[in-house]
Scaffold this motif. Structure first.
Motif, mmCIF file in Angstrom:
data_model
loop_
_atom_site.group_PDB
_atom_site.id
_atom_site.type_symbol
_atom_site.label_atom_id
_atom_site.label_comp_id
_atom_site.label_asym_id
_atom_site.label_seq_id
_atom_site.Cartn_x
_atom_site.Cartn_y
_atom_site.Cartn_z
ATOM 1 N N ALA A 159 0.888 -1.314 -0.058
ATOM 2 C CA ALA A 159 0.145 0.051 0.078
ATOM 3 C C ALA A 159 0.786 1.084 -0.029
ATOM 4 O O ALA A 159 0.241 2.174 0.193
ATOM 5 C CB ALA A 159 -0.948 0.045 1.180
ATOM 6 N N ALA A 160 2.101 1.318 -0.315
ATOM 7 C CA ALA A 160 2.907 2.369 -0.309
ATOM 8 C C ALA A 160 2.796 3.141 -1.633
ATOM 9 O O ALA A 160 1.980 2.738 -2.724
ATOM 10 C CB ALA A 160 4.333 2.122 -0.074
ATOM 11 N N TYR A 161 3.315 4.373 -1.507
ATOM 12 C CA TYR A 161 3.219 5.062 -3.002
ATOM 13 C C TYR A 161 4.058 4.414 -4.090
ATOM 14 O O TYR A 161 4.871 3.467 -3.824
ATOM 15 C CB TYR A 161 3.870 6.464 -2.681
ATOM 16 N N GLY A 162 4.045 4.737 -5.187
ATOM 17 C CA GLY A 162 4.789 4.319 -6.355
ATOM 18 C C GLY A 162 4.335 2.718 -6.946
ATOM 19 O O GLY A 162 2.930 2.850 -6.981
ATOM 20 N N ILE A 186 -4.801 -1.414 11.333
ATOM 21 C CA ILE A 186 -5.711 -1.595 10.121
ATOM 22 C C ILE A 186 -6.684 -0.219 10.011
ATOM 23 O O ILE A 186 -7.377 0.012 9.128
ATOM 24 C CB ILE A 186 -6.489 -2.914 10.136
ATOM 25 N N ASP A 187 -6.688 0.576 11.333
ATOM 26 C CA ASP A 187 -7.343 1.523 11.191
ATOM 27 C C ASP A 187 -6.609 2.868 11.080
ATOM 28 O O ASP A 187 -7.104 3.975 11.301
ATOM 29 C CB ASP A 187 -8.105 1.781 12.710
ATOM 30 N N VAL A 188 -5.630 2.864 10.840
ATOM 31 C CA VAL A 188 -4.348 4.091 10.382
ATOM 32 C C VAL A 188 -4.254 4.193 8.853
ATOM 33 O O VAL A 188 -3.784 3.231 8.199
ATOM 34 C CB VAL A 188 -3.082 4.008 11.060
ATOM 35 N N ALA A 189 -4.752 5.280 8.475
ATOM 36 C CA ALA A 189 -4.400 5.361 6.879
ATOM 37 C C ALA A 189 -2.920 5.791 6.695
ATOM 38 O O ALA A 189 -2.775 7.092 7.011
ATOM 39 C CB ALA A 189 -5.594 6.576 6.171
ATOM 40 N N TYR A 190 -2.166 4.926 6.209
ATOM 41 C CA TYR A 190 -0.775 5.241 5.847
ATOM 42 C C TYR A 190 -0.540 4.816 4.556
ATOM 43 O O TYR A 190 -0.428 3.349 4.472
ATOM 44 C CB TYR A 190 0.029 4.991 6.931
ATOM 45 N N PRO A 191 0.236 5.333 3.667
ATOM 46 C CA PRO A 191 0.391 6.978 3.562
ATOM 47 C C PRO A 191 -0.832 7.474 3.397
ATOM 48 O O PRO A 191 -2.005 7.102 3.139
ATOM 49 C CB PRO A 191 1.172 6.978 2.479
ATOM 50 N N ALA A 192 -0.831 8.858 3.916
ATOM 51 C CA ALA A 192 -2.242 9.459 4.024
ATOM 52 C C ALA A 192 -2.941 9.810 2.732
ATOM 53 O O ALA A 192 -4.082 9.883 2.573
ATOM 54 C CB ALA A 192 -2.018 10.775 4.921
ATOM 55 N N GLY A 193 -2.236 9.895 1.580
ATOM 56 C CA GLY A 193 -2.513 9.788 0.303
ATOM 57 C C GLY A 193 -3.101 8.773 -0.321
ATOM 58 O O GLY A 193 -3.810 8.919 -1.147
ATOM 59 N N HIS A 194 -3.113 7.731 0.334
ATOM 60 C CA HIS A 194 -3.949 6.493 0.007
ATOM 61 C C HIS A 194 -4.855 6.091 0.936
ATOM 62 O O HIS A 194 -5.303 4.977 0.866
ATOM 63 C CB HIS A 194 -2.743 5.386 -0.062
ATOM 64 N N ARG A 195 -5.551 7.197 1.517
ATOM 65 C CA ARG A 195 -6.543 6.875 2.375
ATOM 66 C C ARG A 195 -7.811 6.575 1.600
ATOM 67 O O ARG A 195 -8.228 5.353 1.824
ATOM 68 C CB ARG A 195 -7.112 8.343 2.953
ATOM 69 N N ALA A 196 -8.200 6.970 0.318
ATOM 70 C CA ALA A 196 -9.257 6.475 -0.345
ATOM 71 C C ALA A 196 -8.896 5.025 -0.806
ATOM 72 O O ALA A 196 -9.891 4.016 -0.889
ATOM 73 C CB ALA A 196 -9.419 7.434 -1.643
ATOM 74 N N LEU A 197 -7.795 4.787 -1.223
ATOM 75 C CA LEU A 197 -7.337 3.333 -1.682
ATOM 76 C C LEU A 197 -7.509 2.287 -0.416
ATOM 77 O O LEU A 197 -7.975 1.208 -0.855
ATOM 78 C CB LEU A 197 -5.960 3.458 -2.132
ATOM 79 N N LEU A 198 -7.188 2.711 0.644
ATOM 80 C CA LEU A 198 -6.952 1.696 1.813
ATOM 81 C C LEU A 198 -8.706 1.706 2.200
ATOM 82 O O LEU A 198 -8.891 0.519 2.709
ATOM 83 C CB LEU A 198 -6.366 2.245 3.093
ATOM 84 N N GLU A 199 -9.480 2.447 1.630
ATOM 85 C CA GLU A 199 -10.931 2.245 1.917
ATOM 86 C C GLU A 199 -11.597 1.421 1.024
ATOM 87 O O GLU A 199 -12.502 0.789 1.279
ATOM 88 C CB GLU A 199 -11.618 3.705 2.134
ATOM 89 N N ARG A 200 -10.991 1.421 -0.159
ATOM 90 C CA ARG A 200 -11.687 0.543 -1.253
ATOM 91 C C ARG A 200 -11.304 -0.800 -1.398
ATOM 92 O O ARG A 200 -11.947 -1.755 -1.434
ATOM 93 C CB ARG A 200 -11.028 1.183 -2.554
ATOM 94 N N ILE A 201 -9.988 -1.013 -0.568
ATOM 95 C CA ILE A 201 -9.274 -2.415 -0.684
ATOM 96 C C ILE A 201 -10.334 -3.504 0.197
ATOM 97 O O ILE A 201 -10.359 -4.657 -0.407
ATOM 98 C CB ILE A 201 -7.868 -2.455 -0.364
ATOM 99 N N PRO A 202 -10.723 -3.139 1.125
ATOM 100 C CA PRO A 202 -11.396 -4.061 1.892
ATOM 101 C C PRO A 202 -12.595 -4.513 1.218
ATOM 102 O O PRO A 202 -13.120 -5.589 1.316
ATOM 103 C CB PRO A 202 -11.964 -3.526 3.259
ATOM 104 N N GLY A 203 -13.410 -3.903 0.185
ATOM 105 C CA GLY A 203 -14.307 -4.382 -0.590
ATOM 106 C C GLY A 203 -13.882 -5.159 -1.691
ATOM 107 O O GLY A 203 -14.674 -5.943 -2.477
ATOM 108 N N HIS A 204 -12.612 -5.546 -1.963
ATOM 109 C CA HIS A 204 -12.038 -6.240 -2.964
ATOM 110 C C HIS A 204 -11.159 -7.145 -2.425
ATOM 111 O O HIS A 204 -10.346 -7.992 -3.036
ATOM 112 C CB HIS A 204 -11.191 -5.329 -3.902
ATOM 113 N N GLY A 205 -11.002 -7.271 -1.145
ATOM 114 C CA GLY A 205 -9.889 -8.168 -0.603
ATOM 115 C C GLY A 205 -9.565 -7.783 1.163
ATOM 116 O O GLY A 205 -10.650 -7.536 1.858
#
Length: 382
Positions: A159-162, A186-205
């Motif tokens: 879940a890192a940048y790049g 699992i409740d920490v959004a890191y990196p902060a710029g991937h907050r939206a991605l980390l919210e989407r991932i549980p719906g797909h995995g």
């Protein structure tokens, strides 16, 4: 012991000890999680365990952590659960038995998402690389993530940048499962710029971590979580990596765990690909340039070997596995290099296959190298 008691005990221990806690893991295996937790609280533990737990043993937030995980749609998985990924994590147990540094199994795993971790790791490939990825690297990682998902393969990354983010996004776009292994709660959004991605991932995995809720990332935690990325996948693809990239740490864990290590060639003028070229030149990694090559290089060899070994209609291993098996000595051990020459199978592939043959009780490691195990008599073997 009830499952609730075990879960509370492991939740407590997961906060008390900073992973990887090898002595505590061994202690839990010996006495059980509930007894181990009670002993840790009282300080009545062996010195090595005391060293790993004394600083935090008074911190008991097990119930609060379980509730915090539940608030974000998470839960705690423990080895006693059916959902525990036993096959992937066996590699860590084997590495521990051989005193390898990466060989420490997790005490528990905090997960967020509805997917079954054991199911989604049946066919999984890690895609990793540099945070400071080039446009070329991000394009390749995204294409790999999308193509692997379409092929029914789970994409594992950090879940890192790049490169990591591009691989996750490719998989999510294809509607496939992806696993993000974090170096924080699992409740920490890191990196902060991937907050939206980390919210989407549980719906797909799944979002997965060894660290309990509210834990913040730290440099050493990224290195620790890399062994889980390597273990949860059948192989790792390094898309881009500098010579000192964190992705090379994941690559080293992949090789140590006997998983298939792959690397993507890049422009010879690109610093971002220098680490990949080093892995390829040393023979540690197989070159891959497409999703079909990744799938071919990993396949389901380990799972198929174990299933075949347990079957009543037992037959010999197939393909490269059979060639490596037949190159093993009956009494004396041989080095991976010698087995590679004898079998005609690439050295990197031999190194990946040997631990899998060991898991299937077909090979064993001895002082002089690798040999057939005593149970390695396949029907029809000549």
């Amino acid at each position: 012991m009830s499952s609730d008691e075990i879960r509370l005990a492991r939740a407590y221990l997961s906060r008390v000890a900073e992973p990887p806690a090898a002595a505590l893991v061994r202690f839990v295996a010996q006495v059980g999680a509930v007894r181990a937790a009670k002993a840790v609280r009282s300080g009545e533990v062996p010195p090595a365990v005391d060293s790993e737990t004394s600083a935090r043993r008074a911190v008991d937030r097990a119930q609060e952590d379980l509730e915090a995980a539940a608030k974000v749609g998470g839960r705690l998985l423990v080895p006693e659960d059916d959902e525990w990924p036993r096959w992937p994590l066996n590699a860590l147990a084997i590495a521990a038995a051989n005193n390898l540094r990466c060989g420490v199994e997790p005490l528990a795993l905090w997960v967020r998402g509805a997917a079954n971790l054991a199911e989604v790791t049946r066919r999984a490939v890690a895609v990793v690389g540099s945070r400071a990825a080039s446009g070329y690297g991000q394009h390749v990682a995204g294409e790999f993530g999308f193509g692997l998902a379409e092929a029914g393969v789970t994409v594992v990354s950090g879940a890192a940048y790049g490169i990591d983010g591009a691989a996750h996004r490719g998989s999510v776009t294809a509607g496939g499962p992806t696993i993000a292994v974090l170096a924080c709660g699992i409740d920490v959004a890191y990196p902060a710029g991937h907050r939206a991605l980390l919210e989407r991932i549980p719906g797909h995995g799944l979002v997965v971590s060894e660290y309990p809720p509210t834990h913040t990332p730290a440099r050493h935690r990224f290195l620790t979580r890399n062994r889980l990325i390597a273990a949860l996948a059948e192989g790792t693809v390094v898309v881009e990596a500098g010579r000192r990239s964190g992705a090379k740490n994941t690559a080293a864990s992949t090789a140590a765990l006997g998983r298939v290590l792959m690397a993507v060639p890049g422009p010879i003028t690109s610093i971002s690909s220098s680490g990949c070229h080093e892995l390829l030149r040393s023979g540690m990694a197989l070159p891959v340039t497409s999703v079909p090559e990744i799938v071919e290089s990993t396949g389901r060899l380990g799972v198929d070997l174990v299933e075949a070994n347990r079957s009543t209609d037992t037959g010999p291993p197939q393909g490269d596995a059979m060639r490596v098996f037949e190159a093993l000595g009956l009494t004396a051990g041989h080095s991976p290099e010698a087995i590679s020459v004898e079998s005609g199978v690439e050295l990197a592939r031999v190194r990946a296959l040997l631990p899998q043959l060991e898991l299937a009780s077909l090979a064993e490691r001895v002082e002089s190298g690798w040999k057939r195990s005593q149970n390695g008599d396949w029907r029809g073997d000549t």
